[in-house]
Design a protein around this motif. Structure first.
Motif, short mmCIF file in Angstrom:
data_model
loop_
_atom_site.label_atom_id
_atom_site.label_comp_id
_atom_site.label_asym_id
_atom_site.label_seq_id
_atom_site.Cartn_x
_atom_site.Cartn_y
_atom_site.Cartn_z
N MET B 1 9.76 36.73 31.66
CA MET B 1 9.54 36.67 32.95
C MET B 1 9.34 38.22 33.64
N HIS B 2 10.21 39.05 33.12
CA HIS B 2 9.94 40.33 33.47
C HIS B 2 8.84 41.08 33.27
N VAL B 3 8.08 40.85 31.95
CA VAL B 3 6.89 41.34 31.84
C VAL B 3 5.88 40.89 33.03
N PHE B 4 5.95 39.44 33.11
CA PHE B 4 4.92 39.12 34.18
C PHE B 4 5.07 39.54 35.63
N ALA B 5 6.30 39.61 35.82
CA ALA B 5 6.61 40.32 37.25
C ALA B 5 6.25 41.89 37.46
N GLU B 6 6.39 42.43 36.25
CA GLU B 6 5.97 44.04 36.04
C GLU B 6 4.45 43.88 36.26
N GLU B 7 3.89 43.17 35.63
CA GLU B 7 2.17 42.98 35.61
C GLU B 7 1.90 42.89 36.92
N MET B 8 2.51 41.88 37.70
CA MET B 8 1.94 41.45 38.90
C MET B 8 2.27 42.60 40.02
N LYS B 9 3.47 43.33 39.53
CA LYS B 9 3.69 44.38 40.69
C LYS B 9 2.75 45.52 40.61
N ARG B 10 2.26 45.46 39.32
CA ARG B 10 1.40 46.88 39.01
C ARG B 10 -0.14 46.42 39.47
N SER B 11 -0.37 45.02 39.40
CA SER B 11 -1.49 44.62 39.98
C SER B 11 -1.96 44.61 41.48
N LEU B 12 -0.67 44.65 42.11
CA LEU B 12 -0.64 44.32 43.53
C LEU B 12 -1.75 44.96 44.28
N ARG B 13 -1.85 46.29 44.25
CA ARG B 13 -2.78 47.04 45.00
C ARG B 13 -4.32 46.65 44.91
N SER B 14 -4.54 46.62 43.62
CA SER B 14 -5.97 46.21 43.27
C SER B 14 -6.17 44.80 43.74
N TRP B 15 -5.16 43.99 43.41
CA TRP B 15 -5.48 42.39 44.04
C TRP B 15 -5.81 42.38 45.52
N LEU B 16 -4.87 43.15 46.34
CA LEU B 16 -4.92 43.13 47.67
C LEU B 16 -6.20 43.74 48.15
N SER B 17 -6.88 45.04 47.51
CA SER B 17 -8.23 45.27 48.12
C SER B 17 -9.14 44.29 47.84
N PHE B 18 -9.25 43.78 46.46
CA PHE B 18 -10.11 42.89 46.26
C PHE B 18 -10.12 41.65 46.83
N THR B 19 -9.01 41.03 47.32
CA THR B 19 -8.67 39.85 48.06
C THR B 19 -9.23 40.10 49.52
N LEU B 20 -8.85 41.23 50.11
CA LEU B 20 -9.45 41.55 51.32
C LEU B 20 -11.00 41.77 51.29
N ALA B 21 -11.44 42.41 50.27
CA ALA B 21 -13.03 42.46 50.29
C ALA B 21 -13.66 41.07 49.87
N ILE B 22 -13.15 40.33 49.51
CA ILE B 22 -13.91 39.14 49.17
C ILE B 22 -13.72 38.07 50.54
N SER B 23 -12.39 37.96 51.10
CA SER B 23 -12.23 37.17 52.45
C SER B 23 -13.09 37.98 53.40
N GLY B 24 -12.99 39.53 53.61
CA GLY B 24 -13.84 40.29 54.45
C GLY B 24 -15.24 39.91 54.49
N THR B 25 -15.68 40.01 53.29
CA THR B 25 -17.19 40.02 53.21
C THR B 25 -17.55 38.52 53.91
N LEU B 26 -16.68 37.55 53.59
CA LEU B 26 -16.97 36.11 54.15
C LEU B 26 -17.16 36.26 55.83
N VAL B 27 -16.02 36.89 56.35
CA VAL B 27 -15.88 36.87 57.83
C VAL B 27 -16.82 37.85 58.47
N VAL B 28 -16.98 38.82 57.77
CA VAL B 28 -17.95 40.06 58.69
C VAL B 28 -19.33 39.25 58.28
N PHE B 29 -19.99 38.97 57.19
CA PHE B 29 -21.16 38.35 57.45
C PHE B 29 -21.19 36.92 58.16
#
Lengths: 295, 264
Positions: B1-29
């Motif tokens: 579980m700790h490896v999974f948690a660590e991977e998630m933590k390390r991915s958080l920033r990238s995940w947030l920016s892409f998720t914002l980009a995806i949903s943001g594109t939808l809203v803006v356009f």
């Protein structure tokens, strides 16, 4: 006597490139075993195979009596490993990394982290990215020892550590050893192996060429001697027992020496000197002159 | 579980920016659509002036851009592209992390099998994608229903946003296989962009040539908006292709990874 590590005809090729060939030796419980050889001889390949990072081409190895590939993850619970080069997740803080490391071993006494950090003079609050190489090495030492391993594997442990830290580190390893840990330590520096180990395996070009009790090695202290004479070099020096690999250039003579130092001093004093240096030779140099004929 | 948690933590920033980009594109356009629908006929007339191949290549040849369904189909083509980049980049990054940053000697010498390390990384990428898609669907639903106040069928909307997920699955499998096979991956981003745009270019080519066999080569051709609008269902052959690629490459990745040599 129980063997903690047993390596039998272990062979590893990287494609066609030689890693190690027919390596066999055993490490007994409770000893500090040295594994020495020049760079590229196969020390790291052997260690990495023991740890399951590499898969052997043929042969086998057991640790705690179990095959190190098949039971890799169970075996590694009892191993503490300090790699030759230390790299960690840069954006973590030291304490965070050590806790992450500890989390793999179940219940670990976290006081132990603070204890080890104090001995090694390591600041726990700093970011890995901001650490010097020597400090990263200290992180490596602490993370290798925090779970009180039964077997400690050290790959070139002292590179990057200043002499004071080396001393502390050796004391720490001796202490762990007194508490029952078995140690396998690779090095290309003969003197550090001589200081710490009870037995050594000597590896060269992928093959173990000799297994020796450390006392045999200790008796032969190899020295690299460079003498500069004001006038000519006395002939008696080249004839001294224990001199090898002698090169002569004008008034200067360089050789490796593994004999009676008093005898050598007597011979040197026969002519006036301009300069004299005595230093520890590289393992490569020792190998070239003393182990070149052993296959 | 700790490896999974660590991977998630390390991915958080990238995940947030892409998720914002995806949903943001939808809203803006999506906001543009409000203006567009007022001059719907004008828009379609302008677009008619582009050559057919051009319209096909950019995904508005056979959809009515003046309807919310048509506009969404066009827009999702590009959102899928962002999603694909994220899926491939994350897969490459997570599985090659140790080799790339030389932390192999830390993680793989711990008392944990390779199956658990691989599993943790694989699950981490899948969870990131699933959550990203749920958020995309919620954004789309709320936006269309309450901001644009358009009566779009929820089933069609699910199919359209869901296509992002399936395309991502394709790239997750591919990404893991490439990361497992590569001896050393210096940087994931250039490779990601190269691979994704290769498949996107294939899609453009396919749109011009209209060859069904060719369409199987690129996941961007699997979920065409105009088909979804017409059938209100996925094409079973394409779903099968996606799942085969995902499962096949993931399995291949694991087979390579479990026996991979990590030389220093």
């Amino acid at each position: 006597m129980n063997n903690v590590i047993e390596i039998s005809k272990l062979t590893k090729y990287y494609g066609k490139a030689r890693g190690i060939i027919d390596v066999s030796f055993a490490v007994r419980q409770g000893e500090i075993f040295g594994f020495i050889g020049p760079n590229g001889a196969g020390k790291s390949t052997t260690i990495r195979t023991l740890l399951g990072l590499l898969f052997p081409t043929s042969g086998s190895a057991t640790i705690f009596g179990r095959d190190c590939i098949r039971y890799g993850s169970e075996i590694r619970r009892g191993i503490g490993y300090l790699p030759a080069e230390v790299y960690y997740y840069d954006n973590m803080r030291v304490l965070e990394l050590l806790k992450y490391s500890a989390s793999f071993y179940g219940r670990v006494d976290l006081n132990r982290i603070h204890e080890l950090a104090e001995i090694m003079d390591l600041e726990l609050g700093r970011k890995i990215d901001d650490l010097s190489y020597g400090n990263k090495k200290k992180v490596g030492i602490v993370q290798g020892l925090l779970h009180r391993p039964k077997l400690i594997i050290l790959d070139e442990p002292t590179s990057g550590l200043d002499p004071l830290m080396q001393k502390k580190f050796f004391e720490l390893i001796r202490e762990e050893n007194r508490n029952g840990a078995t140690v396998l330590m690779s090095s290309h520096i003969l003197s550090e192996v001589q200081k710490l180990c009870s037995r050594v395996a000597i590896i060269k070009e992928g093959r173990v060429i000799k297994l020796e009790e450390i006392n045999a090695l200790r008796q032969t202290a190899y020295r690299k001697v460079r003498l500069e004479f004001i006038s000519g070099v006395p002939d008696s020096i080249a004839e001294a027992p224990g001199v090898s690999g002698l090169t002569r250039e004008n008034g200067e003579v360089t050789f490796l020496f593994a004999g009676d130092i008093n005898d050598l001093v007597r011979r040197v004093s026969a002519a006036p000197l301009k300069n004299l240096t005595i230093e520890e030779p590289d393992l490569e140099e020792i190998f070239m002159h003393y182990y070149s004929d052993i296959e | 579980m700790h490896v999974f948690a660590e991977e998630m933590k390390r991915s958080l920033r990238s995940w947030l920016s892409f998720t914002l980009a995806i949903s943001g594109t939808l809203v803006v356009f999506g906001v543009f659509f409000r203006t567009l629908r007022a001059d719907a006929q004008l828009l379609n007339d302008i677009l008619e002036n582009f050559p057919l191949e051009f319209r096909a290549a950019f995904g508005f040849a056979d959809v009515d851009m003046a309807t919310i369904e048509g506009y969404f189909a066009f827009l999702l083509g590009y959102i899928t592209l962002i999603g694909a980049v994220f899926a491939l980049k994350q897969s490459l990054t997570l599985l090659s992390e140790e080799g790339r940053r030389k932390t192999t000697d830390f993680l793989l010498t711990k008392p944990i099998g390779r199956a658990r390390i691989f599993g943790a990384k694989f699950t981490a990428v899948l969870v990131q994608i699933v959550v990203q898609n749920i958020l995309l669907w919620i954004t789309a639903f709320v936006f269309v229903r309450f901001i644009l106040e358009e009566p779009m069928s929820p089933r069609l909307m699910l199919l359209m946003t869901g296509s992002v997920f399936f395309v991502q699955l394709f790239f997750v499998g591919l990404g893991f296989a490439v990361a497992a096979a590569a001896q050393k991956l210096k940087s994931a981003v250039p490779l990601t962009l190269g691979i994704v745009f290769f498949f996107f270019a294939l899609q453009m080519l396919h749109e011009s040539l209209r060859d069904r066999k060719l369409s199987f080569l690129t996941p961007f051709a699997y979920f065409k908006g105009s088909d979804l609008i017409r059938n209100v269902a996925y094409d079973a052959a394409y779903i099968a292709a996606t799942l085969i690629v995902f499962a096949g490459f993931s399995l291949l990745a694991w087979l390579i990874y479990r026996k991979k040599d990590f030389a220093g």
